[in-house]
Design a protein around this motif. Sequence first.
Motif, PDB file in Angstrom:
ATOM      1  N   UNK A 117       0.769  -1.102   0.111  1.00 33.92           N
ATOM      2  CA  UNK A 117       0.005   0.050   0.043  1.00 33.92           C
ATOM      3  C   UNK A 117       0.908   1.185  -0.150  1.00 33.92           C
ATOM      4  N   UNK A 118       2.056   1.369   0.672  1.00 29.78           N
ATOM      5  CA  UNK A 118       2.915   2.571   0.974  1.00 29.78           C
ATOM      6  C   UNK A 118       3.410   2.537  -0.675  1.00 29.78           C
ATOM      7  N   UNK A 119       3.881   1.654  -1.337  1.00 33.00           N
ATOM      8  CA  UNK A 119       4.692   1.882  -2.584  1.00 33.00           C
ATOM      9  C   UNK A 119       3.530   1.864  -3.812  1.00 33.00           C
ATOM     10  N   UNK A 123      -3.026   0.442  -5.412  1.00 38.47           N
ATOM     11  CA  UNK A 123      -3.335  -0.321  -4.203  1.00 38.47           C
ATOM     12  C   UNK A 123      -4.039   0.354  -3.032  1.00 38.47           C
ATOM     13  N   UNK A 124      -3.868   1.651  -2.699  1.00 35.71           N
ATOM     14  CA  UNK A 124      -4.164   2.244  -1.696  1.00 35.71           C
ATOM     15  C   UNK A 124      -5.661   2.664  -1.908  1.00 35.71           C
ATOM     16  N   UNK A 171      -1.262   4.464   6.292  1.00 36.53           N
ATOM     17  CA  UNK A 171      -0.490   2.938   5.848  1.00 36.53           C
ATOM     18  C   UNK A 171       0.914   3.534   5.857  1.00 36.53           C
ATOM     19  N   UNK A 172       1.573   4.575   5.310  1.00 34.51           N
ATOM     20  CA  UNK A 172       2.756   4.598   4.870  1.00 34.51           C
ATOM     21  C   UNK A 172       3.558   4.708   6.276  1.00 34.51           C
ATOM     22  N   UNK A 173       3.142   5.408   7.383  1.00 30.60           N
ATOM     23  CA  UNK A 173       3.923   5.280   8.612  1.00 30.60           C
ATOM     24  C   UNK A 173       3.641   3.966   9.398  1.00 30.60           C
ATOM     25  N   UNK A 174       2.538   3.215   9.186  1.00 29.35           N
ATOM     26  CA  UNK A 174       2.428   1.856   9.487  1.00 29.35           C
ATOM     27  C   UNK A 174       3.659   0.863   9.146  1.00 29.35           C
TER      28      UNK A 174
END
Length: 271
Positions: A117-119, A123-124, A171-174
């Motif tokens: 999700x971060x990349x 997908x996000x 989600x990026x921080x996760x």
Amino acid sequence: MMAPALQFGAKPRLYHTPSSYYSMIARLALAEGGIAHERVFVDIHVRMSQQQPDYVRLNPNMTVPTLVLADRILDQSRDIAEYALGVSDGALEGEAKAWLDLHYNYAIEELTFGGILARNPVARIMIPKRLGSARRNLLARAARNPDLAQVYEARAAVFAERARIFDPDAVIRLSETRRAEAIDFMDRLEQTLGDGRAVLVPPAYGLADVVWTVFLGRMEFASLGAEIPKRPALARYWRAMQARPSFPAADIWTKLHLGRLIGGILGIARG
């Protein structure tokens, strides 16, 4: 693919998905324990076979793996691994238990899916929609199967929580948090293995080696494999674990085998 009917007394039957992290733990433990068993592919991606009533009656958590034995059903990879290696949870103590608890307290799914999700901006958008759809499907199944309604509703609540966890704004921080934790685990492994020991908890290969071998495979899978050679003792250990006969027998995925995954879903590849 619908799960075959439960047959107590037959050879142990492992319901699994080849790419599933926890299925790999079960397969590796069974291989190390020399437990002959039948493998049954469960399509958790397209047909969502884990949500079929027959499978739900085997494993109300609707997860893989599930091991059907002559006298009981094990639906947690840790329980399967303990059975395969002849270890009871009550007998685990000290360093072995600490390594096992550390592993199972880590949210590996948040590393892998969080990283995707971060990349991937697409997908996000798509994965939260998929999670929402899965929740609605589970509630629909609850309405169609009154005897399993509570089980389906409980699983729907799990998907609602996943949608919260994988919120696109967080989600990026996760992902960064889980990545940092994974690297810290590799540092801990390096420190422990730095005395030259051949296994994680001497004197013999054990449960800790099973789960952390699969963890290292997932590090390769999740694009963190470059961290392993930076740690000489860990790299030595990883090479040794891959050289064991159980490693290929257990089919540990260190990368995505898309063709095999699709073949399994279509029923044209081995389970």
